[in-house]
Design a protein around this motif. Structure first.
Motif, PDB file in Angstrom:
ATOM      1  N   ALA A  52       0.778  -1.188  -0.086  1.00 33.77           N
ATOM      2  CA  ALA A  52      -0.034   0.053  -0.177  1.00 33.77           C
ATOM      3  C   ALA A  52       0.846   1.245   0.016  1.00 33.77           C
ATOM      4  CB  ALA A  52      -1.061  -0.069   1.306  1.00 33.77           C
ATOM      5  N   LEU A  53       1.957   1.307   0.801  1.00 34.82           N
ATOM      6  CA  LEU A  53       2.996   2.227   0.766  1.00 34.82           C
ATOM      7  C   LEU A  53       3.448   2.327  -0.562  1.00 34.82           C
ATOM      8  CD1 LEU A  53       4.749   4.727   1.974  1.00 34.82           C
ATOM      9  CD2 LEU A  53       6.211   2.800   2.961  1.00 34.82           C
ATOM     10  N   LEU A  54       3.793   1.523  -1.091  1.00 36.29           N
ATOM     11  CA  LEU A  54       4.579   1.562  -2.528  1.00 36.29           C
ATOM     12  C   LEU A  54       3.599   2.085  -3.666  1.00 36.29           C
ATOM     13  CD1 LEU A  54       6.972   1.006  -4.359  1.00 36.29           C
ATOM     14  CD2 LEU A  54       6.161  -1.609  -4.563  1.00 36.29           C
ATOM     15  N   ASP A  55       2.510   1.567  -3.313  1.00 32.52           N
ATOM     16  CA  ASP A  55       1.369   2.017  -4.555  1.00 32.52           C
ATOM     17  C   ASP A  55       1.060   3.523  -4.216  1.00 32.52           C
ATOM     18  OD1 ASP A  55       0.947  -0.434  -5.896  1.00 32.52           O
ATOM     19  OD2 ASP A  55      -0.462  -1.222  -4.365  1.00 32.52           O
ATOM     20  N   GLY A  56       1.198   3.912  -3.068  1.00 34.16           N
ATOM     21  CA  GLY A  56       0.842   5.341  -2.734  1.00 34.16           C
ATOM     22  C   GLY A  56       2.055   6.241  -3.204  1.00 34.16           C
ATOM     23  N   LEU A  57       3.085   5.813  -3.071  1.00 32.81           N
ATOM     24  CA  LEU A  57       4.438   6.491  -3.459  1.00 32.81           C
ATOM     25  C   LEU A  57       4.494   6.465  -5.143  1.00 32.81           C
ATOM     26  CD1 LEU A  57       7.052   5.223  -0.889  1.00 32.81           C
ATOM     27  CD2 LEU A  57       5.894   7.468  -1.010  1.00 32.81           C
ATOM     28  N   ARG A  58       4.155   5.306  -5.714  1.00 32.25           N
ATOM     29  CA  ARG A  58       4.274   5.380  -7.129  1.00 32.25           C
ATOM     30  C   ARG A  58       2.925   6.393  -7.723  1.00 32.25           C
ATOM     31  NH1 ARG A  58       3.691  -1.058  -7.788  1.00 32.25           N
ATOM     32  NH2 ARG A  58       5.947  -1.572  -7.801  1.00 32.25           N
ATOM     33  N   CYS A  59       1.817   6.667  -6.838  1.00 28.27           N
ATOM     34  CA  CYS A  59       0.840   7.618  -7.491  1.00 28.27           C
ATOM     35  C   CYS A  59       1.478   8.945  -7.184  1.00 28.27           C
ATOM     36  CB  CYS A  59      -0.588   7.272  -6.558  1.00 28.27           C
ATOM     37  SG  CYS A  59      -1.252   5.753  -7.020  1.00 28.27           S
ATOM     38  N   CYS A  60       2.168   9.192  -6.068  1.00 32.68           N
ATOM     39  CA  CYS A  60       2.619  10.619  -5.646  1.00 32.68           C
ATOM     40  C   CYS A  60       3.783  10.901  -7.003  1.00 32.68           C
ATOM     41  CB  CYS A  60       3.284  10.708  -4.315  1.00 32.68           C
ATOM     42  SG  CYS A  60       2.234  10.611  -3.085  1.00 32.68           S
ATOM     43  N   SER A  61       4.542   9.926  -7.350  1.00 32.86           N
ATOM     44  CA  SER A  61       5.613  10.096  -8.395  1.00 32.86           C
ATOM     45  C   SER A  61       4.880  10.452  -9.757  1.00 32.86           C
ATOM     46  CB  SER A  61       6.517   8.832  -8.302  1.00 32.86           C
ATOM     47  OG  SER A  61       7.569   9.065  -9.517  1.00 32.86           O
ATOM     48  N   ALA A  62       3.929   9.563  -9.979  1.00 32.62           N
ATOM     49  CA  ALA A  62       3.165   9.638 -11.304  1.00 32.62           C
ATOM     50  C   ALA A  62       2.576  11.003 -11.469  1.00 32.62           C
ATOM     51  CB  ALA A  62       2.228   8.398 -11.587  1.00 32.62           C
ATOM     52  N   PHE A  63       1.834  11.469 -10.335  1.00 32.60           N
ATOM     53  CA  PHE A  63       1.283  12.710 -10.529  1.00 32.60           C
ATOM     54  C   PHE A  63       2.031  14.035 -10.081  1.00 32.60           C
ATOM     55  CE2 PHE A  63      -2.043   9.681 -10.594  1.00 32.60           C
ATOM     56  CZ  PHE A  63      -3.167  10.238 -11.626  1.00 32.60           C
ATOM     57  N   LYS A  64       3.307  13.674  -9.638  1.00 35.14           N
ATOM     58  CA  LYS A  64       4.108  14.758  -9.408  1.00 35.14           C
ATOM     59  C   LYS A  64       3.593  15.654  -8.128  1.00 35.14           C
ATOM     60  CE  LYS A  64       6.376  14.973 -13.883  1.00 35.14           C
ATOM     61  NZ  LYS A  64       6.678  13.748 -13.933  1.00 35.14           N
ATOM     62  N   VAL A  65       3.285  14.858  -7.185  1.00 33.74           N
ATOM     63  CA  VAL A  65       2.705  15.500  -5.828  1.00 33.74           C
ATOM     64  C   VAL A  65       3.909  16.246  -5.088  1.00 33.74           C
ATOM     65  CG1 VAL A  65       1.366  15.195  -3.812  1.00 33.74           C
ATOM     66  CG2 VAL A  65       0.698  13.858  -5.957  1.00 33.74           C
ATOM     67  N   PRO A  66       3.857  17.450  -4.878  1.00 30.83           N
ATOM     68  CA  PRO A  66       4.855  18.269  -4.237  1.00 30.83           C
ATOM     69  C   PRO A  66       4.597  17.989  -2.579  1.00 30.83           C
ATOM     70  CG  PRO A  66       3.242  19.596  -4.766  1.00 30.83           C
ATOM     71  CD  PRO A  66       2.618  18.445  -5.336  1.00 30.83           C
ATOM     72  N   LYS A  67       5.919  18.213  -2.048  1.00 30.23           N
ATOM     73  CA  LYS A  67       5.840  18.280  -0.529  1.00 30.23           C
ATOM     74  C   LYS A  67       4.913  17.225   0.168  1.00 30.23           C
ATOM     75  CE  LYS A  67       7.226  22.955  -0.688  1.00 30.23           C
ATOM     76  NZ  LYS A  67       7.021  24.249  -0.162  1.00 30.23           N
ATOM     77  N   ILE A  68       5.372  15.899   0.163  1.00 32.66           N
ATOM     78  CA  ILE A  68       4.463  14.915   0.701  1.00 32.66           C
ATOM     79  C   ILE A  68       4.722  14.541   2.111  1.00 32.66           C
ATOM     80  CG2 ILE A  68       3.718  12.428   0.288  1.00 32.66           C
ATOM     81  CD1 ILE A  68       4.896  12.641  -2.464  1.00 32.66           C
ATOM     82  N   ILE A  69       3.702  14.426   2.924  1.00 34.25           N
ATOM     83  CA  ILE A  69       3.648  13.918   4.226  1.00 34.25           C
ATOM     84  C   ILE A  69       3.258  12.703   4.471  1.00 34.25           C
ATOM     85  CG2 ILE A  69       3.173  14.292   6.784  1.00 34.25           C
ATOM     86  CD1 ILE A  69       2.806  17.305   6.001  1.00 34.25           C
TER      87      ILE A  69
END
Length: 183
Positions: A49-66
């Protein structure tokens, strides 16, 4: 931006799923996911679940993630405060690469504050489709209530679950100990 994620496990080991939500500081949902993982353990499902969330953040170029998780053990692994179990090392190579690229902050979130991700993970254990959502209105019905509480800043109190009992056995903490620490 916040990445919250959780897992669901029907048995240990057993069928599992993961859910997560990327939201802004006003609890507006940017993206949510609900994925089926087949057979696995709690650490495998939570790591996926963490990996999938990080993949989504990377794909959508989400800035400044907590990154927020109700798994203190997982947050400690991210912060290199523990040995990565062999059963999840294959996942952690990609997790560590994404963490290096995204440079997020991390914080432990008590399970009551992780209810949207929890409801998405539970939904996936009961239905074996992989789904992504772009707004609160698109979430499964039972997840929308949790998202509304989250947006209003209201806690979502969940009764003790089988998952909590498994965590108590595996990680050595009890809900009573947490209540004492919070008091």
């Amino acid at each position: 931006m916040y990445l919250c994620f959780d897992y669901c496990l029907l048995l240990h080991p057993g069928e599992s799923g993961g859910g997560g939500v990327i939201r802004d500081h006003n609890a507006k949902i940017i993206l949510a996911f609900s994925l089926y993982y087949e057979i696995g353990s709690n650490m495998v499902a939570e790591s996926r679940a963490l990996l999938d969330g990080l993949r989504c953040c990377s794909a959508f170029k989400v800035p400044k993630i907590i990154v927020e998780s109700d798994s203190k053990v997982l947050i400690d692994l991210i912060l290199s405060k523990g040995q990565i179990p062999w059963a999840i090392q294959y996942l952690w190579k990609e997790i560590q690469n994404l963490l290096a690229i995204l440079s997020p902050s991390y914080q432990h979130q008590y399970r009551e504050g992780n209810s949207v991700a929890d409801s998405l993970a539970n939904f996936r254990c009961s239905s074996k489709n992989n789904l992504f959502y772009s707004s609160r209105a698109n979430l499964p019905r039972h997840s929308r209530g949790a998202a509304r509480c989250d947006a209003a800043g209201l806690p979502n109190i969940r009764p003790s679950t089988k998952k909590q009992q498994q965590d108590e056995l595996e990680f050595g903490w009890t809900s009573h100990e947490i209540q004492v620490k919070l008091a």
